[in-house]
Each structure stands twice: as C-alpha cells, then as structure tokens.
Design a protein around this motif. Structure first.
Motif, PDB file in Angstrom:
ATOM      1  N   ASP A   1     -11.213 -67.168  -0.325  1.00 39.43           N
ATOM      2  CA  ASP A   1     -10.449 -65.981   0.091  1.00 39.43           C
ATOM      3  C   ASP A   1     -10.793 -64.785  -0.796  1.00 39.43           C
ATOM      4  N   LYS A   2     -11.013 -65.068  -2.089  1.00 37.77           N
ATOM      5  CA  LYS A   2     -11.360 -63.990  -3.031  1.00 37.77           C
ATOM      6  C   LYS A   2     -12.755 -63.460  -2.738  1.00 37.77           C
TER       7      LYS A   2
ATOM      8  N   LEU B   1      -5.730 -63.694   4.397  1.00 35.16           N
ATOM      9  CA  LEU B   1      -6.612 -64.587   3.650  1.00 35.16           C
ATOM     10  C   LEU B   1      -5.829 -65.519   2.733  1.00 35.16           C
ATOM     11  N   SER B   2      -4.680 -65.034   2.238  1.00 28.11           N
ATOM     12  CA  SER B   2      -3.914 -65.872   1.309  1.00 28.11           C
ATOM     13  C   SER B   2      -3.380 -67.117   2.008  1.00 28.11           C
TER      14      SER B   2
ATOM     15  N   LEU C   1      -6.734 -53.480   3.978  1.00 29.08           N
ATOM     16  CA  LEU C   1      -7.019 -54.508   2.969  1.00 29.08           C
ATOM     17  C   LEU C   1      -5.766 -55.301   2.606  1.00 29.08           C
TER      18      LEU C   1
ATOM     19  N   ILE D   1      -5.326 -57.738   5.345  1.00 30.51           N
ATOM     20  CA  ILE D   1      -6.357 -58.779   5.265  1.00 30.51           C
ATOM     21  C   ILE D   1      -6.049 -59.741   4.119  1.00 30.51           C
ATOM     22  N   LYS D   2      -5.597 -59.187   2.994  1.00 29.90           N
ATOM     23  CA  LYS D   2      -5.278 -60.022   1.830  1.00 29.90           C
ATOM     24  C   LYS D   2      -4.187 -61.031   2.193  1.00 29.90           C
TER      25      LYS D   2
ATOM     26  N   TYR E   1     -12.692 -61.387   0.394  1.00 30.47           N
ATOM     27  CA  TYR E   1     -12.038 -60.103   0.106  1.00 30.47           C
ATOM     28  C   TYR E   1     -12.993 -59.153  -0.627  1.00 30.47           C
ATOM     29  N   ASN E   2     -13.660 -59.676  -1.646  1.00 28.64           N
ATOM     30  CA  ASN E   2     -14.622 -58.864  -2.415  1.00 28.64           C
ATOM     31  C   ASN E   2     -15.685 -58.258  -1.500  1.00 28.64           C
TER      32      ASN E   2
ATOM     33  N   GLU F   1      -6.253 -54.700  -9.917  1.00 27.55           N
ATOM     34  CA  GLU F   1      -7.311 -54.458  -8.938  1.00 27.55           C
ATOM     35  C   GLU F   1      -7.889 -53.059  -9.157  1.00 27.55           C
TER      36      GLU F   1
ATOM     37  N   TYR G   1      -9.790 -57.981  -9.019  1.00 29.52           N
ATOM     38  CA  TYR G   1     -10.923 -57.505  -8.248  1.00 29.52           C
ATOM     39  C   TYR G   1     -11.364 -56.154  -8.789  1.00 29.52           C
TER      40      TYR G   1
END
Lengths: 180, 133
Positions: free
Chosen positions: A53-54, A43-44, A36, A39-40, A57-58, B29, B74
C-alpha cells in the motif's frame, strides 16, 4: 435514457477492469491532496505485511506530480488530466494521462527511454547524480520518473496519442507486482 | 536561539528542532506544493544554529550530542533534494567535530523508506542509526 445506460457501461467497464480509482479533471494541489486522502483510505483496507500500500501510494503521488510537470500549459485549469488505479491478482497498475505539447515530446521520450533501459543499479546511480545536481525544473521532473522506476522494479511504459498539430495525450503507466 | 517548531499539515512534515533537548526531528509526510518555500526557512535555521553550537563549544566547552531524527511516512522526489541539503549541512557539522547522531526511522513494512535511508547515508557518507516502528 442514453445517459443512464452510458453510466452503466462505465460501471461495468470499471468493475471488469478492476479499476479502484478513475479520475479525470483539473489536477491542482488541492484536488491532488483530497484525491490522495481518499486513495490512502482505500489502500489502508488492503494493507499488507509487505507494505505494498505504501509503495503504490508513493508511485501514485510521484505520477500525479509528473502530470503537472509535463502539462501542455502551466495553468492547471487548462489541463484536463486522468488518473487510473487498477488492481489485478498479480499487480497494481497506475496510469496517468495528460495533454502535452508535441514540441516537448522528443526530450521527454528520450528521458523515458533512457530510464526504461537502465538496470536497478544504474537507476540508483542516476538517482544519486540527479540528487546532487543543481536544482532545476527539468532535473526534478527526471528524479520523479527515476524514483518510480526504482520503486516499481522498472515496470514503466508510456505512449503518446496525437490530438492536434500542437498537442498529444501523454500516457504513463507503472505496474507494481503483488508479492505473495 | 529559540527552538523551531512547525506543525504538520496534510502535505508538509512536522518540524521539531528542540534546542533544549538537542533533538531535531522532521516527521510525517512531505510533498508540499512549494518545497522551496517550506524547506528554505528550515535550512536557514540549521545554518544559523551553527553559530550557537560554535559559541557554546568555545565558551562553555559544551559538546552535547545533537540528535537529528528523520521519521517520514512519505516524501516526494522534490523534498528528497531538500532532505539532501539538510544532510549536507549536518555532514558539515560532523566534519567540524560536533557530536552528532542521525536516526532514520521507518515503518517496518516499508522497505522503500529503509532503502531511501541507506541511499542518503551512502551518498553523504554519514552513519545512520536505523530504527523501525
């Protein structure tokens, strides 16, 4: 040289299909956390004003957590699962795959079909009911799927590919539209 | 009663329940491996804090505003159930007449986080102040 040419085929396939992340292996909490993080970061880079992107991610986190909830064994080291994140011009696609006991399929299928059939308002109602219900393993797994359906505008699909008399490979896909 | 401070980790939020400033914040988070293990002490702390509020009101007529702040990047669906539990306790405080504000902070790009706040607010029937960052 079979290995090198196979690797090149994999590379070509991933490039053509716009696969940003492809992972197969054991999904335990540590692996998930490091995946993650990676990936974060990816995505950023594509961070946009719409916050997609959020959203991606969710949905990724919830999809990965879904893997362990429906795995054929509670021991993560007996389960090789898969995660794919792809991006086309119009949408992101998150796909997870994991082994599941055939006996568990009917109940899961019923839950997925139910969620897939609901409108946005009905999904929110169901989410609220589950949120206030007693905390059980099954309920919280349901909440994850409902959450994914709400956030993606209910663009979920699934499939089961039978592997043996006892197990199948469960594929779960979510599409997330890129608003322009 | 001492403040409750729990530092954030890669998968769990920061807890800053400051009994001096009366600001109680959950931020970051939230997808702990074991959500029950993380949230149970947090929830127990709030439940216990009610005794402090009660005696403070009785003894010194202190009715300071308590501010509960949710500032989450999140949270997963398992954490959502525990956040609901926290809100249900806050709701109880409000019903008992304590002076409470609830702030829901969200990234201005993150409509889902704003929606989640509205959903919580409706479900527990409490007014939130929505603050974008």
């Amino acid at each position: 040289m079979t290995q090198v040419s196979t690797a090149f085929e994999v590379y070509k396939f991933m490039s053509e299909k716009n696969i940003l992340i492809a992972f197969t292996g054991y999904f335990d909490h540590l692996v998930t956390t490091s995946l993650l993080k990676n990936i974060k970061n990816k995505l950023s880079v594509i961070q946009s004003a719409t916050g997609i992107d959020k959203k991606v991610y969710n949905i990724l986190v919830e999809s990965i957590e879904n893997i362990s909830k429906y795995a054929s064994s509670r021991n993560p080291h007996q389960n090789i699962a898969m995660l794919l994140l792809c991006k086309s011009d119009n949408h992101f696609t998150v796909i997870t795959g994991n082994h599941i006991l055939n006996n568990d399929i009917p109940a899961l299928k019923e839950k997925l079909d139910k969620v897939a059939s609901l409108s946005s308002a009905e999904l929110k109602k169901m989410y609220r009911e589950q949120m206030l219900s007693k905390r059980t393993h099954e309920n919280s797994a349901g909440l994850g799927i409902i959450d994914i359906a709400i956030k993606s505008g209910n663009q979920i699909k699934y499939d089961f590919k039978q592997l043996t008399d006892q197990t199948s490979f469960y594929l779960f896909q979510t599409e997330i539209n890129i608003q322009k | 009663m001492d403040s409750l401070i729990i530092e954030a980790t890669e998968d769990s939020p920061k807890i800053t329940f400051d009994t001096v400033s009366n600001r109680f914040m959950i931020s970051g988070e939230s997808r702990p491996e074991n959500a029950g293990k993380f949230y149970t002490p947090v929830i127990n702390w709030i439940v216990k804090y009610e005794e402090v509020l009660y005696s403070r009101k009785q003894d010194t007529n202190d009715d300071s505003v308590l501010v509960f702040i949710f500032k989450l990047d999140y949270f997963n669906s398992t954490s959502a159930k525990y956040i609901m539990d926290v809100l249900l306790i806050i709701k109880k405080f409000v019903d008992q007449g304590y002076n409470i504000n609830i702030e829901w902070h969200y990234d201005k790009r993150d409509d889902d986080m704003l929606d989640a706040g509205n959903e919580f607010s409706d479900t527990v029937d409490l007014k939130f102040d929505f603050i974008e960052y």
